[in-house]
Design a protein around this motif. Structure first.
Motif, PDB file in Angstrom:
ATOM      1  N   LYS A  34      -5.485  -2.921 -20.174  1.00 40.32           N
ATOM      2  CA  LYS A  34      -5.941  -1.708 -19.492  1.00 40.32           C
ATOM      3  C   LYS A  34      -5.373  -0.501 -20.243  1.00 40.32           C
ATOM      4  O   LYS A  34      -4.291  -0.012 -19.914  1.00 40.32           O
ATOM      5  N   ARG A  55       4.429   9.595 -22.168  1.00 39.25           N
ATOM      6  CA  ARG A  55       3.562   8.475 -22.549  1.00 39.25           C
ATOM      7  C   ARG A  55       3.413   8.403 -24.070  1.00 39.25           C
ATOM      8  O   ARG A  55       3.388   7.325 -24.657  1.00 39.25           O
ATOM      9  N   ASP A  63      -5.681   2.583 -20.213  1.00 36.10           N
ATOM     10  CA  ASP A  63      -5.320   3.802 -19.492  1.00 36.10           C
ATOM     11  C   ASP A  63      -4.275   3.558 -18.399  1.00 36.10           C
ATOM     12  O   ASP A  63      -4.084   4.390 -17.509  1.00 36.10           O
ATOM     13  N   ALA A  64      -3.574   2.431 -18.467  1.00 35.07           N
ATOM     14  CA  ALA A  64      -2.558   2.113 -17.461  1.00 35.07           C
ATOM     15  C   ALA A  64      -1.511   3.221 -17.404  1.00 35.07           C
ATOM     16  O   ALA A  64      -1.153   3.820 -18.423  1.00 35.07           O
ATOM     17  N   SER A  65      -1.017   3.464 -16.209  1.00 38.20           N
ATOM     18  CA  SER A  65      -0.018   4.516 -16.013  1.00 38.20           C
ATOM     19  C   SER A  65       1.379   3.998 -16.359  1.00 38.20           C
ATOM     20  O   SER A  65       1.611   2.790 -16.422  1.00 38.20           O
ATOM     21  N   ILE A  66       2.292   4.929 -16.529  1.00 38.36           N
ATOM     22  CA  ILE A  66       3.689   4.569 -16.754  1.00 38.36           C
ATOM     23  C   ILE A  66       4.211   3.781 -15.548  1.00 38.36           C
ATOM     24  O   ILE A  66       4.961   2.821 -15.710  1.00 38.36           O
ATOM     25  N   GLN A  67       3.791   4.154 -14.346  1.00 42.48           N
ATOM     26  CA  GLN A  67       4.213   3.434 -13.147  1.00 42.48           C
ATOM     27  C   GLN A  67       3.744   1.979 -13.200  1.00 42.48           C
ATOM     28  O   GLN A  67       4.504   1.064 -12.869  1.00 42.48           O
ATOM     29  N   GLU A  68       2.504   1.740 -13.632  1.00 43.65           N
ATOM     30  CA  GLU A  68       2.002   0.371 -13.740  1.00 43.65           C
ATOM     31  C   GLU A  68       2.808  -0.431 -14.764  1.00 43.65           C
ATOM     32  O   GLU A  68       3.106  -1.607 -14.550  1.00 43.65           O
ATOM     33  N   ARG A 128      10.699   3.186 -12.805  1.00 45.42           N
ATOM     34  CA  ARG A 128      10.005   4.221 -13.556  1.00 45.42           C
ATOM     35  C   ARG A 128      11.002   5.150 -14.254  1.00 45.42           C
ATOM     36  O   ARG A 128      10.754   5.597 -15.378  1.00 45.42           O
ATOM     37  N   TYR A 131      11.118   6.268 -18.167  1.00 44.60           N
ATOM     38  CA  TYR A 131      11.166   7.658 -18.613  1.00 44.60           C
ATOM     39  C   TYR A 131      12.460   8.003 -19.357  1.00 44.60           C
ATOM     40  O   TYR A 131      12.461   8.877 -20.218  1.00 44.60           O
TER      41      TYR A 131
END
Length: 186
Positions: free
Chosen positions: A28, A54, A30-35, A44, A48
């Motif tokens: 994926k 990102r 476009d997965a987020s940092i949270q994912e 998280r 970070y």
């Protein structure tokens, strides 16, 4: 921050985030940092702390790819053999790295300093090409830096052929190896 300068637990966390990011973004993009944090089992804030943005994470992933490519070349050279044997081994291995990390292609704009554009003396492919050039194992009229750039360009082209569906990864790897042999080996 380099993983070499981290405590062992911090290094494990960083490595876990990178490995997970490779897997998650491969599935994926476009997965987020949270994912990524959730999938890696770290918080998280830990992600970070290692990768403030990102873009920093993606740049670190490119560095992982470069190190893997260098390890593959070093292993192929360490096995020994003629220049043709080494080049034939490199074709499928180089192609496999490109296939494995294809998802990073959409992030090429984030790479501000591509180590392949200006390889240093520690780069195993350039080191081998230089030694092979000096020993007459690759064509005399092809300076090592030129051969290095052409190996890279041929690998990119081979990966593009696979992405376009015109050839399978296995066939592209074989063809890349054979092209390298016919182009460079004496």
């Amino acid at each position: 921050m380099s993983s070499k300068n981290l405590r062992s637990d911090a290094r494990r966390n960083r490595d876990a985030v990178l490995a997970t990011a490779m897997r998650v973004l491969g599935q994926k993009p476009d997965a987020s940092i949270q994912e990524i944090a959730d999938a890696s089992g770290v918080g998280r804030t830990t992600v970070y702390r290692n990768f403030p943005a990102r873009e920093d994470l993606v740049r670190a992933l490119f560095a992982v790819v470069v190190e893997e490519q260098r390890a593959i070349v070093a292993a192929a050279v360490a096995q020994g053999g003629t220049s043709a044997e080494i080049l034939r081994r490199l074709g499928p291995e180089i192609l496999a790295v490109g296939e494995r990390y294809r998802f990073l292609d959409v992030h090429r704009d984030l790479v501000t300093e591509d180590p392949h554009e200006r390889p240093g003396p520690e780069d195993p492919l350039l080191t081998w090409l230089t030694a092979a050039h000096e020993s007459g194992a690759i064509r005399a009229g092809l300076p090592p830096h030129w051969a290095y750039a052409m190996v890279r360009a041929l690998a990119v082209g081979a990966n593009e052929e696979v992405a376009a569906g015109r050839v399978s990864p296995a066939e592209a790897g074989r063809l890349l190896g054979e092209t390298l042999v016919r182009t460079f080996a004496t």
